[in-house]
Design a protein around this motif. Structure first.
Motif, PDB file in Angstrom:
ATOM      1  N   THR A  23       0.851  -1.186   0.000  1.00 26.23           N
ATOM      2  CA  THR A  23       0.000   0.000   0.000  1.00 26.23           C
ATOM      3  C   THR A  23       0.887   1.237   0.000  1.00 26.23           C
ATOM      4  O   THR A  23       2.014   1.184   0.501  1.00 26.23           O
ATOM      5  N   PRO A  24       0.450   2.355  -0.568  1.00 20.84           N
ATOM      6  CA  PRO A  24       1.287   3.565  -0.558  1.00 20.84           C
ATOM      7  C   PRO A  24       1.664   3.957   0.867  1.00 20.84           C
ATOM      8  O   PRO A  24       0.834   3.874   1.783  1.00 20.84           O
ATOM      9  N   PHE A  25       2.889   4.382   1.050  1.00 18.81           N
ATOM     10  CA  PHE A  25       3.418   4.704   2.379  1.00 18.81           C
ATOM     11  C   PHE A  25       4.110   6.056   2.295  1.00 18.81           C
ATOM     12  O   PHE A  25       5.064   6.231   1.547  1.00 18.81           O
ATOM     13  N   TYR A  26       3.608   7.029   3.057  1.00 17.93           N
ATOM     14  CA  TYR A  26       4.158   8.382   3.040  1.00 17.93           C
ATOM     15  C   TYR A  26       4.797   8.692   4.391  1.00 17.93           C
ATOM     16  O   TYR A  26       4.310   8.266   5.431  1.00 17.93           O
ATOM     17  N   THR A  27       5.881   9.432   4.362  1.00 22.90           N
ATOM     18  CA  THR A  27       6.598   9.784   5.581  1.00 22.90           C
ATOM     19  C   THR A  27       6.754  11.290   5.678  1.00 22.90           C
ATOM     20  O   THR A  27       7.136  11.951   4.700  1.00 22.90           O
ATOM     21  N   LEU A  28       6.451  11.832   6.856  1.00 20.54           N
ATOM     22  CA  LEU A  28       6.691  13.239   7.142  1.00 20.54           C
ATOM     23  C   LEU A  28       7.439  13.341   8.465  1.00 20.54           C
ATOM     24  O   LEU A  28       7.218  12.532   9.373  1.00 20.54           O
ATOM     25  N   SER A  29       8.292  14.329   8.571  1.00 20.86           N
ATOM     26  CA  SER A  29       8.924  14.649   9.844  1.00 20.86           C
ATOM     27  C   SER A  29       8.305  15.923  10.380  1.00 20.86           C
ATOM     28  O   SER A  29       8.224  16.934   9.664  1.00 20.86           O
ATOM     29  N   ALA A  30       7.863  15.888  11.624  1.00 22.93           N
ATOM     30  CA  ALA A  30       7.231  17.068  12.211  1.00 22.93           C
ATOM     31  C   ALA A  30       8.220  18.218  12.367  1.00 22.93           C
ATOM     32  O   ALA A  30       7.814  19.367  12.539  1.00 22.93           O
ATOM     33  N   VAL A  31       9.512  17.913  12.294  1.00 26.10           N
ATOM     34  CA  VAL A  31      10.525  18.965  12.430  1.00 26.10           C
ATOM     35  C   VAL A  31      10.572  19.841  11.185  1.00 26.10           C
ATOM     36  O   VAL A  31      10.771  21.052  11.255  1.00 26.10           O
ATOM     37  N   THR A  32      10.363  19.234  10.016  1.00 23.55           N
ATOM     38  CA  THR A  32      10.548  19.958   8.756  1.00 23.55           C
ATOM     39  C   THR A  32       9.257  20.174   7.981  1.00 23.55           C
ATOM     40  O   THR A  32       9.266  20.880   6.973  1.00 23.55           O
ATOM     41  N   VAL A  55       1.693  22.540   7.649  1.00 17.93           N
ATOM     42  CA  VAL A  55       0.340  22.213   7.200  1.00 17.93           C
ATOM     43  C   VAL A  55       0.318  21.957   5.696  1.00 17.93           C
ATOM     44  O   VAL A  55      -0.375  21.040   5.227  1.00 17.93           O
ATOM     45  N   LYS A  56       1.079  22.736   4.926  1.00 24.45           N
ATOM     46  CA  LYS A  56       1.090  22.561   3.472  1.00 24.45           C
ATOM     47  C   LYS A  56       1.545  21.159   3.089  1.00 24.45           C
ATOM     48  O   LYS A  56       0.935  20.500   2.242  1.00 24.45           O
ATOM     49  N   GLU A  57       2.634  20.699   3.731  1.00 27.54           N
ATOM     50  CA  GLU A  57       3.154  19.368   3.406  1.00 27.54           C
ATOM     51  C   GLU A  57       2.149  18.283   3.785  1.00 27.54           C
ATOM     52  O   GLU A  57       1.992  17.285   3.068  1.00 27.54           O
ATOM     53  N   VAL A  58       1.454  18.479   4.907  1.00 28.60           N
ATOM     54  CA  VAL A  58       0.435  17.510   5.317  1.00 28.60           C
ATOM     55  C   VAL A  58      -0.675  17.442   4.283  1.00 28.60           C
ATOM     56  O   VAL A  58      -1.100  16.357   3.863  1.00 28.60           O
ATOM     57  N   ARG A  59      -1.141  18.602   3.851  1.00 25.58           N
ATOM     58  CA  ARG A  59      -2.237  18.626   2.871  1.00 25.58           C
ATOM     59  C   ARG A  59      -1.804  18.042   1.532  1.00 25.58           C
ATOM     60  O   ARG A  59      -2.586  17.366   0.850  1.00 25.58           O
ATOM     61  N   ASP A  60      -0.555  18.280   1.138  1.00 29.67           N
ATOM     62  CA  ASP A  60      -0.045  17.703  -0.113  1.00 29.67           C
ATOM     63  C   ASP A  60      -0.066  16.180  -0.053  1.00 29.67           C
ATOM     64  O   ASP A  60      -0.455  15.508  -1.023  1.00 29.67           O
ATOM     65  N   VAL A  61       0.363  15.624   1.084  1.00 28.86           N
ATOM     66  CA  VAL A  61       0.373  14.171   1.231  1.00 28.86           C
ATOM     67  C   VAL A  61      -1.048  13.623   1.219  1.00 28.86           C
ATOM     68  O   VAL A  61      -1.321  12.585   0.603  1.00 28.86           O
TER      69      VAL A  61
END
Length: 422
Positions: A64-73, A76-82
């Motif tokens: 299944t698609p797996f996305y990773t974000l770091s809360a340090v970098t 909100v924009k990056e969250v919405r993009d994902v």
């Protein structure tokens, strides 16, 4: 060349060391991963115990698609993009894409709010990792939709297994003759953190020019003192310093408490972390000996939330000194621990009939609430009656410790209940 810790990062659950209560045979996360049915959860534990590794194992295991974000970098924009990508990759017959957020405790409320709708509607399955208590750092609506799994610091056997795996399976280390003559210092400096342990091992090996590397406690201590940054000194001392801070307050030494707090401030500690420990100390160690301590600690916490560094240091210092100089009592702490143990030992004891509500006629006919004495109908707003279950009616759980403030409470109980409190 990759760091040793990265080269040895497990790729499967069978390679994963520690956390048997979560990933051992038949354990909850192993069953979830092997079934492929992942629900949203948060991994809470100290650094270096395998939170990120576990998320990567899930990514490798599931189709299944797996996305990773770091809360340090990420914001909100990056969250919405994902989330937009997840929507476009989501098909009716497939599982939700997984979004892994490392250090989720660093996300602001608005950033967490931006996740909520996607998690609620199943657009993404959230996996978060945090070193801080999620109940403090994750908004309640998001937390209520996630199971929290607690990861523990690695034990001695786990760390020794990791060392053996490193020197016997890593292609670089296998080229050297590495002898673990002593391991106590390595284990002590690692503090249960697998990444630190491997960093220390790599440092010891790379600092020796000869083919044979003999590791002793003395050699480890000497090398780490010469290279304090090699093992992340601030992180290494984190738990030791907070322990010294709390014990200095408990021991009524305001000078030592201020010193250890200054060490945390200079080390870049989160002010909320310090403030939370002050609240805990006020309730656990001071308690009924000075109930105002908890009020002041909470006020300091609120102040920290409003003003931040550097002015927050003043409010923290005020609370620190007040708590350290206050009389101490842990009677409430001991009382609730004894009560919890009693519940575990005796199970679900029935509530006495006279203490039960009787909202229906049938309940009244069965004797619910019959015989209950309303204290406000009696002189002094008190009348003796039984409040504990029948089998525990004579049990004592709170034992006063006779500080000046608590002595007043004890004398009142003695006056009301007589022999029960003698």
């Amino acid at each position: 060349m990759q760091p040793l810790a990265e080269r040895l990062r497990p790729r499967t659950l069978d390679e994963y060391i520690g956390q048997k209560h979560l990933v051992g045979e038949g354990a909850v996360l192993r069953r979830m991963i092997e079934s492929g049915n992942i629900s949203s959860f948060i991994l809470w534990g100290p650094p270096g115990v395998g939170k990120t590794t576990l998320a990567q194992i899930i990514a490798n295991k599931l189709d299944t698609p797996f996305y990773t974000l770091s809360a340090v970098t990420s914001g909100v924009k990056e969250v919405r993009d994902v989330i937009d990508k997840a929507k476009s990759n989501r098909f009716f017959s497939t599982a939700s894409p997984i979004l892994f957020i490392d250090e989720i405790h660093r996300f602001s409320k608005s950033q967490q709010d931006s996740l909520l709708g996607a998690v609620e509607r199943g657009i993404v399955t959230l996996i978060g990792a945090t070193t801080e208590n999620p109940s403090f750092e994750v908004i309640r609506p998001l937390l209520s939709r996630c199971q929290v799994y607690v990861l523990e610091s690695l034990g001695k056997d786990d760390l020794l297994e990791l060392l053996q795996r490193a020197i016997t399976t890593d292609e670089e280390l296998k080229q050297r003759d590495i002898r673990l003559a002593e391991t106590d210092a390595m284990l002590r400096y690692s503090g249960g953190d697998a990444r630190k342990l491997l960093n220390i091992l790599q440092l010891m090996v790379e600092s020796e020019s000869s083919q044979t590397v003999t590791i002793t406690d003395e050699a480890v201590a000497r090398r780490l003192q010469q290279n304090p940054l090699a093992y992340d000194k601030d992180g290494e001392m984190h738990y030791d310093i907070i322990s010294a801070f709390i014990k200095s307050i408990r021991g009524s030494d305001p000078d030592a408490a201020l010193y250890w707090m200054a060490r945390m401030i200079e080390g870049g500690e989160d002010p909320q972390f310090i403030a939370r420990r002050l609240v805990i100390s006020a309730s656990e160690d001071i308690g009924l000996a000075n109930p105002n301590a908890l009020l002041l600690a909470n006020a300091a916490f609120d102040t920290v939330m409003k003003i931040g560094w550097p002015e927050a240091r003043i409010a923290l210092a005020e609370a620190c000194v007040y708590l350290a100089t206050s009389p101490k009592s842990n009677s409430a702490y001991c009382g609730i621990n004894d009560a919890l143990q009693l519940v575990k030992e005796t199970g679900n004891q029935p509530v006495p009939l006279h203490l039960r509500n009787a909202p229906t006629k049938l309940m009244s006919e069965l004797g619910y609430s019959d015989g209950y004495k309303y204290p406000h109908d009696y002189p002094g707003n008190f009348t003796p009656q039984q409040y504990l279950p029948d089998s525990l009616k004579d049990k004592r759980l709170w034992h006063a410790q006779h500080t000046p403030s608590e002595e007043k409470l004890y004398q009142r109980m003695l006056q009301l209940w007589g022999e029960r409190y003698k």
